[in-house]
Structure formats: C-alpha cells, structure tokens
Design a protein around this motif. Structure first.
Motif, PDB file in Angstrom:
ATOM      1  N   VAL A  62       0.878  -1.167   0.000  1.00  0.00           N
ATOM      2  CA  VAL A  62       0.000   0.000   0.000  1.00  0.00           C
ATOM      3  C   VAL A  62       0.916   1.217   0.000  1.00  0.00           C
ATOM      4  CG1 VAL A  62      -1.859   1.218   1.165  1.00  0.00           C
ATOM      5  CG2 VAL A  62      -1.733  -1.280   1.299  1.00  0.00           C
ATOM      6  N   ASN A  63       0.768   2.065  -1.009  1.00  0.00           N
ATOM      7  CA  ASN A  63       1.708   3.168  -1.199  1.00  0.00           C
ATOM      8  C   ASN A  63       1.275   4.497  -0.599  1.00  0.00           C
ATOM      9  OD1 ASN A  63       3.599   1.606  -2.682  1.00  0.00           O
ATOM     10  ND2 ASN A  63       2.228   1.704  -4.433  1.00  0.00           N
ATOM     11  N   MET A 105       0.525   5.267  -6.869  1.00  0.00           N
ATOM     12  CA  MET A 105       1.622   5.762  -6.035  1.00  0.00           C
ATOM     13  C   MET A 105       1.191   6.841  -5.054  1.00  0.00           C
ATOM     14  SD  MET A 105       3.793   3.677  -7.021  1.00  0.00           S
ATOM     15  CE  MET A 105       5.140   4.220  -5.997  1.00  0.00           C
ATOM     16  N   SER A 106       0.157   7.611  -5.420  1.00  0.00           N
ATOM     17  CA  SER A 106      -0.347   8.649  -4.522  1.00  0.00           C
ATOM     18  C   SER A 106      -1.831   8.858  -4.796  1.00  0.00           C
ATOM     19  CB  SER A 106       0.431   9.962  -4.681  1.00  0.00           C
ATOM     20  OG  SER A 106       0.215  10.504  -5.945  1.00  0.00           O
ATOM     21  N   VAL A 107      -2.515   9.417  -3.801  1.00  0.00           N
ATOM     22  CA  VAL A 107      -3.949   9.632  -3.917  1.00  0.00           C
ATOM     23  C   VAL A 107      -4.296  10.933  -3.201  1.00  0.00           C
ATOM     24  CG1 VAL A 107      -4.481   8.246  -1.872  1.00  0.00           C
ATOM     25  CG2 VAL A 107      -6.225   8.533  -3.637  1.00  0.00           C
ATOM     26  N   CYS A 108      -5.310  11.650  -3.712  1.00  0.00           N
ATOM     27  CA  CYS A 108      -5.773  12.872  -3.056  1.00  0.00           C
ATOM     28  C   CYS A 108      -7.264  13.058  -3.324  1.00  0.00           C
ATOM     29  CB  CYS A 108      -4.977  14.100  -3.502  1.00  0.00           C
ATOM     30  SG  CYS A 108      -5.215  14.535  -5.231  1.00  0.00           S
ATOM     31  N   TRP A 109      -7.898  13.893  -2.528  1.00  0.00           N
ATOM     32  CA  TRP A 109      -9.317  14.222  -2.694  1.00  0.00           C
ATOM     33  C   TRP A 109      -9.437  15.528  -3.461  1.00  0.00           C
ATOM     34  CZ3 TRP A 109     -13.429  11.252  -1.125  1.00  0.00           C
ATOM     35  CH2 TRP A 109     -13.147  10.211  -0.252  1.00  0.00           C
ATOM     36  N   HIS A 110     -10.444  15.641  -4.289  1.00  0.00           N
ATOM     37  CA  HIS A 110     -10.771  16.894  -4.968  1.00  0.00           C
ATOM     38  C   HIS A 110     -12.172  17.281  -4.546  1.00  0.00           C
ATOM     39  CE1 HIS A 110      -7.303  17.056  -7.635  1.00  0.00           C
ATOM     40  NE2 HIS A 110      -7.410  15.756  -7.667  1.00  0.00           N
ATOM     41  N   LEU A 111     -12.311  18.463  -3.975  1.00  0.00           N
ATOM     42  CA  LEU A 111     -13.617  18.926  -3.497  1.00  0.00           C
ATOM     43  C   LEU A 111     -14.287  19.817  -4.509  1.00  0.00           C
ATOM     44  CD1 LEU A 111     -12.676  19.685   0.186  1.00  0.00           C
ATOM     45  CD2 LEU A 111     -13.750  17.655  -0.737  1.00  0.00           C
TER      46      LEU A 111
END
Length: 111
Positions: A62-63, A105-111
């Motif tokens: 899990v990255n 490799m990476s994750v983010c939220w967009h509101l």
C-alpha cells in the motif's frame, strides 16, 4: 501523552484525519498508516484509550492513503495491486474498489 503504536512491518506512509485535535483542551488523534503487507492500520486515540483497526483488501504494497478532508469518515488508498480503495474507517469496511492500469503511487481528494 505520547501515542505508542507498534507495527509488524515498516510504515511507509501516514495520514492524519481532520478529526484529530491538538491544543489546549482534550486531545484526540486519528490517523492511518500504510505498509508493505497490503494492510492499512487505522488508529484512534482519545484521552482514555487507544484502539486500532486493520483494514485489509490490498494484495500488494500500500503506497499512500488520505482522509476525506472535511469529515474524515472516509479514507482512500492506493497500492501496487493496481487498485484505489475507499474505506469507512469507523466501520472498518471497504466501500469501493477502482481498478487502475498501473500501480497507484499517490492519492488525493478533490472537493
């Protein structure tokens, strides 16, 4: 006080929940760690006790993980198994799996 949590493997990422509170009043820490065994560990520390839940579902490293930025109830994670997964951390359940074409490799939220 200092939060002391032991892991069986190396931690390669940490995310802090927006529900974490530090300051002059009572403190609460809510965080999630990711590692090499395909699992995430959700840790909740309040004044009286510390609880930990292991979230399993990934089949490789899990990255990265990130909490939903306003409520902190949901957590997104990505890994070498070419998936992005959405978790309800309080219930300890997986809510959604999105197949990726390559390792996440990476994750983010967009509101």
């Amino acid at each position: 006080g200092l939060l002391d949590v032991h892991h069986a493997d190396r931690v390669c990422g940490i995310a802090w929940s927006p529900q974490s509170q530090c300051g002059t009043g009572p403190t609460a820490a809510r965080l999630c760690t990711v590692g090499f065994r395909g699992a995430l560990r959700y840790i909740q520390n309040d004044i009286a006790e510390t609880t930990s839940k292991v979230l399993t579902g990934h089949t490789g490293f899990v990255n990265d993980c990130v909490f939903q930025p306003t409520e902190g109830q949901l957590l997104a994670s990505v890994g070498d198994d070419c998936t992005c997964r959405l978790w309800d951390v309080e219930a300890g359940t997986q809510q959604l799996v999105v197949k990726l074409k390559s390792p996440g490799m990476s994750v983010c939220w967009h509101l």
